[in-house]
Design a protein around this motif. Sequence first.
Motif, short mmCIF file in Angstrom:
data_model
loop_
_atom_site.label_atom_id
_atom_site.label_comp_id
_atom_site.label_asym_id
_atom_site.label_seq_id
_atom_site.Cartn_x
_atom_site.Cartn_y
_atom_site.Cartn_z
N ALA A 11 49.87 35.95 46.96
CA ALA A 11 48.76 35.00 46.74
C ALA A 11 47.48 35.75 46.41
CB ALA A 11 48.57 34.15 47.99
N GLU A 12 47.28 36.88 47.10
CA GLU A 12 46.05 37.65 46.83
C GLU A 12 46.09 38.27 45.44
OE1 GLU A 12 44.83 38.99 51.35
OE2 GLU A 12 46.44 40.02 50.30
N THR A 23 47.56 36.92 42.93
CA THR A 23 47.24 35.81 42.04
C THR A 23 45.74 35.55 42.00
OG1 THR A 23 49.38 34.82 42.54
CG2 THR A 23 47.74 33.39 41.55
N GLY A 24 45.12 35.64 43.18
CA GLY A 24 43.67 35.43 43.25
C GLY A 24 42.93 36.50 42.46
N LEU A 25 43.40 37.74 42.62
CA LEU A 25 42.78 38.85 41.91
C LEU A 25 42.90 38.66 40.40
CD1 LEU A 25 41.46 41.38 43.04
CD2 LEU A 25 43.64 42.58 42.79
N ARG A 26 44.07 38.18 39.99
CA ARG A 26 44.32 37.95 38.57
C ARG A 26 43.35 36.89 38.04
NH1 ARG A 26 49.83 37.13 38.65
NH2 ARG A 26 49.73 34.88 38.87
N GLY A 27 43.22 35.81 38.79
CA GLY A 27 42.34 34.74 38.32
C GLY A 27 40.89 35.16 38.31
N ASP A 28 40.56 36.10 39.19
CA ASP A 28 39.16 36.48 39.37
C ASP A 28 38.75 37.60 38.41
OD1 ASP A 28 36.82 36.05 40.72
OD2 ASP A 28 37.18 37.70 42.13
N TYR A 50 40.84 27.86 39.44
CA TYR A 50 41.61 28.41 40.56
C TYR A 50 40.91 29.54 41.28
CZ TYR A 50 45.20 25.80 38.05
OH TYR A 50 45.91 24.83 37.42
N ASN A 51 39.68 29.87 40.91
CA ASN A 51 39.07 31.06 41.51
C ASN A 51 37.73 30.78 42.19
OD1 ASN A 51 37.75 30.49 39.18
ND2 ASN A 51 38.39 32.33 38.09
#
Lengths: 418, 231
Positions: free
Chosen positions: B78-79, B81-86, B113-114
Amino acid sequence: MTLLGQPPPSVVRPHLAFRDLVAESVTSLLARPGRSLLTILGTVLGIGAIVATLGLSKTAGNQIVTRFDALAATSVTVTQRNEFGWFGPSQQTVNLIPWDAEDRIKRLNGVLAAGIKSNVSADGQLTRSVPINDPLAQTEFAINLVAVSPGLFDIAQAELRSGRFFDEGHSLRADPVAVIGRSAAQRLNLDRVDHQPAIFVGDVTLIVIGIIEEVAREPSLLDAVVIPNGTARKLFDLNGIDEVQIRTEIGAAQLIGSQAATALYPNEPNRLRVAVPPDPRAVKGAVEEDVNALFLVLGGVSLLIGAIGIANVTLVSVLERVGEIGLRRSVGAARRHIAAQFLVESAAMGFIGGIVGASGGVLVVVAVSATRTWTPVLDPWIPLGAPALGIVVGLLAGLYPALKASRLEPVEALRAGL
Amino acid sequence: MPDPVVLLDRVSRTFAGTTPVHALRHVDFRLEAGEYVSVVGPSGSGKSTLLHVLGLLDEPTDGLYFLDGINVALINDAERTGLRGDRIGFVFQDFHLLRHRTVTENVLTALLYNRFPRRERHGAAVEALERVGLGHRMDQTTDKLSGGERQRVAIARAIVSRPSLLLADEPTGNLDTATSESVLEVFDDLRSDGLTLVVVTHDETVSAHAARHVRMVDGFLSETTSGRGTR
């Protein structure tokens, strides 16, 4: 930076606001309105069928009860029980119902009118109106001969075309008088009674003193020669009463039914058979159950088909939107966000289907009621529950496609989809 | 000295199977903030896999990857994914725009999503679209755009969240020469604004825009020229 590199607190976990989720899903649906509408058609039909079924059965159930209330629910009939196999009531050897039955019943509280009625056996003799034999026309007819007490005219709510009813005096004196029904009068070629026409039943002469134009109950009177009890006993050897008819106050039928037999034959009241109208509440329940069971199954089947339709289209849409799924993953959507979007989309379709279906169902109920001049009746939870049912159907239908979508690997999804 | 945007330490990516495919073999790669790198090489050489690993869409089977100093092996899915979106923006060969949706809506997708502040979203989208020269097309649906315009929408979407790293996979592969040029000009602009860019391509003209060039052959990465310090 250390070589192991601890994740700094600046790593944000992916997040999707509920508001954005709903907005994205609804926008996706609205982007292809035609397809979305076709998709929800099954749900619309299923929920519409269920709502219409529940509404119509409720409406019809109430309507049937109203009819019983108006007429039958105030009728009580007492007859003599057949104890020795199959006999016509008039051949009963022992007469249990007393001749003063009308008076006895009228003393009960809640009785509006009472009358007795018997079919008189005239030994197959025919009835004619003129003592001449015309070889070209039929002049003799087999017309029922019925003996009644004056109260029965009241019960039947009989209306005269001309003349009068007989009364207790005619019965006591055994006067040879008759009141004849409209159809019988037509057959006997009688139209008016002011010249006191005579008819002949076998070789008995009866003076017609009235013609019945209309009855609300006992339609058999319209095609009968009706004579007083006393007359029937003297001239036609009537030896027993077939039935006692009672009209009660609304709501008193059950009570009168429990008292009538005792009033008529206190020694052995259970040798009389008392027919009371069915309990209105029971009728209502039974009707609703009958109608509901059948049509709810049909509605359920269409709803199932509707759910399969949503599942199908959502699945196809997942396959079509593989690229979009990959893209969303690449801009930071977690698996659960993908699943949530497809779930919300299918739930929204179910919800819309529920609303449209419920509206359609209500319209059907109203339209049917209008054509039958019924009062539409609908439980308030039905129009509220239908969209909820739609949401449940949509969620269930979207479950598998949503899982499938969320399991796609982003690299594969980006490669496969355009 | 700030962390490099990308640090690959002997990264390998092997696809298991009856005959395992070694898409990346012991790749060492360092990318400082503001660099513009082109990755060239024959098809099947591991270019795309490199890009997917860099973009956190795929994980190395061996070696370490630090993005902005964060060891991505130590954070959960999940993190990542968050890093990717951010922090990462993608530009794909086939655009991956949502059809039937407006240009602005497509750009806004990257802010869903971010945790990007809701009130600043629209302004950021407008700004990104103006930067790629599409300020006048914001309310069009993407079906009505030309190929070059579509790719510029995709670039706007990739930069709207102000990522650390922009990854482009054959960004001009579906475009003719003239429209390719408009896209490459946008990249040049972004580069001069300090964005870190990795462009995978087989097209020499595209590669020529980059200051630094690396080559992938059979999963091995090699520097052809070091463009560090040159513009």
